[in-house]
Each structure stands twice: as structure tokens, then as C-alpha cells.
Scaffold this motif. Structure first.
Motif, mmCIF file in Angstrom:
data_model
loop_
_atom_site.group_PDB
_atom_site.id
_atom_site.type_symbol
_atom_site.label_atom_id
_atom_site.label_comp_id
_atom_site.label_asym_id
_atom_site.label_seq_id
_atom_site.Cartn_x
_atom_site.Cartn_y
_atom_site.Cartn_z
ATOM 1 N N UNK A 96 0.836 -1.200 0.000
ATOM 2 C CA UNK A 96 0.000 0.000 0.000
ATOM 3 C C UNK A 96 0.864 1.240 0.000
ATOM 4 N N UNK A 97 0.452 2.201 -0.813
ATOM 5 C CA UNK A 97 1.031 3.538 -0.723
ATOM 6 C C UNK A 97 -0.044 4.402 -0.059
ATOM 7 N N UNK A 98 0.125 5.677 -0.074
ATOM 8 C CA UNK A 98 -0.819 6.544 0.633
ATOM 9 C C UNK A 98 -2.256 6.376 0.129
ATOM 10 N N UNK A 99 -2.427 6.241 -1.182
ATOM 11 C CA UNK A 99 -3.771 6.190 -1.738
ATOM 12 C C UNK A 99 -4.079 4.930 -2.541
ATOM 13 N N UNK A 100 -3.079 4.108 -2.814
ATOM 14 C CA UNK A 100 -3.253 3.001 -3.760
ATOM 15 C C UNK A 100 -2.672 1.708 -3.196
ATOM 16 N N UNK A 101 -3.375 0.604 -3.473
ATOM 17 C CA UNK A 101 -2.837 -0.725 -3.187
ATOM 18 C C UNK A 101 -2.273 -1.269 -4.497
ATOM 19 N N UNK A 102 -1.036 -1.754 -4.439
ATOM 20 C CA UNK A 102 -0.305 -2.210 -5.614
ATOM 21 C C UNK A 102 -0.114 -3.720 -5.578
ATOM 22 N N UNK A 103 -0.167 -4.353 -6.758
ATOM 23 C CA UNK A 103 0.117 -5.781 -6.887
ATOM 24 C C UNK A 103 1.095 -5.983 -8.034
ATOM 25 N N UNK A 104 1.836 -7.071 -7.955
ATOM 26 C CA UNK A 104 2.754 -7.411 -9.056
ATOM 27 C C UNK A 104 1.948 -8.056 -10.174
ATOM 28 N N UNK A 105 2.171 -7.601 -11.392
ATOM 29 C CA UNK A 105 1.454 -8.130 -12.543
ATOM 30 C C UNK A 105 1.687 -9.632 -12.684
ATOM 31 N N UNK A 106 2.906 -10.098 -12.455
ATOM 32 C CA UNK A 106 3.199 -11.533 -12.564
ATOM 33 C C UNK A 106 2.335 -12.339 -11.604
ATOM 34 N N UNK A 107 2.121 -11.827 -10.387
ATOM 35 C CA UNK A 107 1.273 -12.527 -9.416
ATOM 36 C C UNK A 107 -0.175 -12.594 -9.891
ATOM 37 N N UNK A 108 -0.645 -11.497 -10.477
ATOM 38 C CA UNK A 108 -2.029 -11.447 -10.955
ATOM 39 C C UNK A 108 -2.218 -12.376 -12.149
ATOM 40 N N UNK A 109 -1.247 -12.416 -13.053
ATOM 41 C CA UNK A 109 -1.330 -13.321 -14.202
ATOM 42 C C UNK A 109 -1.370 -14.766 -13.716
ATOM 43 N N UNK A 110 -0.495 -15.107 -12.786
ATOM 44 C CA UNK A 110 -0.462 -16.473 -12.242
ATOM 45 C C UNK A 110 -1.784 -16.815 -11.560
ATOM 46 N N UNK A 111 -2.315 -15.902 -10.766
ATOM 47 C CA UNK A 111 -3.594 -16.119 -10.097
ATOM 48 C C UNK A 111 -4.709 -16.309 -11.115
ATOM 49 N N UNK A 112 -4.744 -15.472 -12.137
ATOM 50 C CA UNK A 112 -5.770 -15.566 -13.165
ATOM 51 C C UNK A 112 -5.711 -16.914 -13.885
ATOM 52 N N UNK A 113 -4.504 -17.354 -14.223
ATOM 53 C CA UNK A 113 -4.354 -18.655 -14.893
ATOM 54 C C UNK A 113 -4.798 -19.790 -13.981
ATOM 55 N N UNK A 114 -4.452 -19.691 -12.688
ATOM 56 C CA UNK A 114 -4.859 -20.727 -11.744
ATOM 57 C C UNK A 114 -6.380 -20.778 -11.606
#
Length: 140
Positions: A96-114
Motif C-alpha cells: 500500500x502507498x498513501x492512496x493506492x494498493x499495488x500488486x505485481x502483474x506476474x502474481x495477478x497473471x499467475x492467479x488468473x491462470x490458476x
């Protein structure tokens, strides 16, 4: 890899994927000059060619390796709410930054494929089930 209209395909190369290989693929200009490319880049170019040959238009958007949750959801065609819930459950890490929660694109791609694989497996198991017998004469 099948080209599906209006279904984004995200390609993310690791450091190893960016390396050239001896006698590997290349782009050849009309004048015959050759530019070596990594094998994974060749896979991307093949996808682009297949889509264009099938008459589809393409939108190519470079993405950062880390994205706000909503942008990451959009990149893999996942409902934003679903990704936010999965992140909140701890299925993938975030920062988390002050206003935004960030995720790694590689993690999201892996999650989506799973998730896609799990949904496919579930649909396959439903397809293999015996249909219900609604014939009242066969109900003991």
C-alpha cells in the motif's frame, strides 16, 4: 495459442525470457537484414500475426510490472471486485502507498491462470456427471 476476440492476452517476460539464444528466432526486414529476438518474443509476434491474419484489430499497451489493483484486474479481464477480494484474502501479496494498493502483474497473471484452470476443471467435472433422471417412473 488461440486468439480470442476481446480477450486480452498478457505477455510478461522474465529476465531469462529476454535473452537471445544461438541460432534462435529473428525478425527479417524486407531488405534482408536480420534482428535476433528471444524465443518468447517470437511467441508474442506469432500471436500478433495470427490475430492480424484472422482479421482482428490489436491494441498493444505496455504495462508496468506493478500496478494498482484495479488496473491489474483490467489487464487480465478479471472483475475488479473479485481481484480486490482475493487480494484481501491474501491470495496474492500487495503493498500500500498513501492512496493506492499495488500488486505485481506476474502474481495477478499467475492467479488468473490458476483460477481459469480451476474453473475449467470444475466445468469439465460437471460435463462428465450423469444427467438427472427426471423420469417419474424410474424414481423408486
Amino acid at each position: 495459442m488461440d486468439v480470442m476476440p476481446s480477450r486480452p492476452e498478457v505477455f510478461l517476460l522474465t529476465d531469462a525470457d529476454r535473452e537471445l539464444v544461438a541460432d534462435g528466432p529473428a525478425l527479417t526486414d524486407p531488405d534482408g537484414s536480420r534482428r535476433d529476438i528471444p524465443p518468447k518474443v517470437h511467441e508474442v509476434m506469432k500471436y500478433v500475426e495470427d490475430a492480424l491474419r484472422q482479421g482482428y484489430a490489436l491494441q498493444i499497451t505496455p504495462l508496468r510490472h506493478e500496478l494498482p489493483i484495479d488496473e491489474a484486474a483490467d489487464a487480465v479481464s478479471m472483475p475488479r471486485r473479485e481481484l480486490r477480494l482475493l487480494v484481501g484474502k491474501g491470495d496474492i501479496p500487495f503493498r500500500s502507498s498513501e492512496y493506492v494498493d499495488w500488486v505485481r502483474l506476474a502474481d495477478v497473471i499467475e492467479l488468473s491462470k490458476r483460477l481459469d484452470a480451476e474453473r475449467e476443471k470444475m466445468l469439465q467435472s460437471f460435463a462428465e456427471e450423469e444427467p438427472w433422471d427426471d423420469d417419474p417412473e424410474n424414481n423408486g
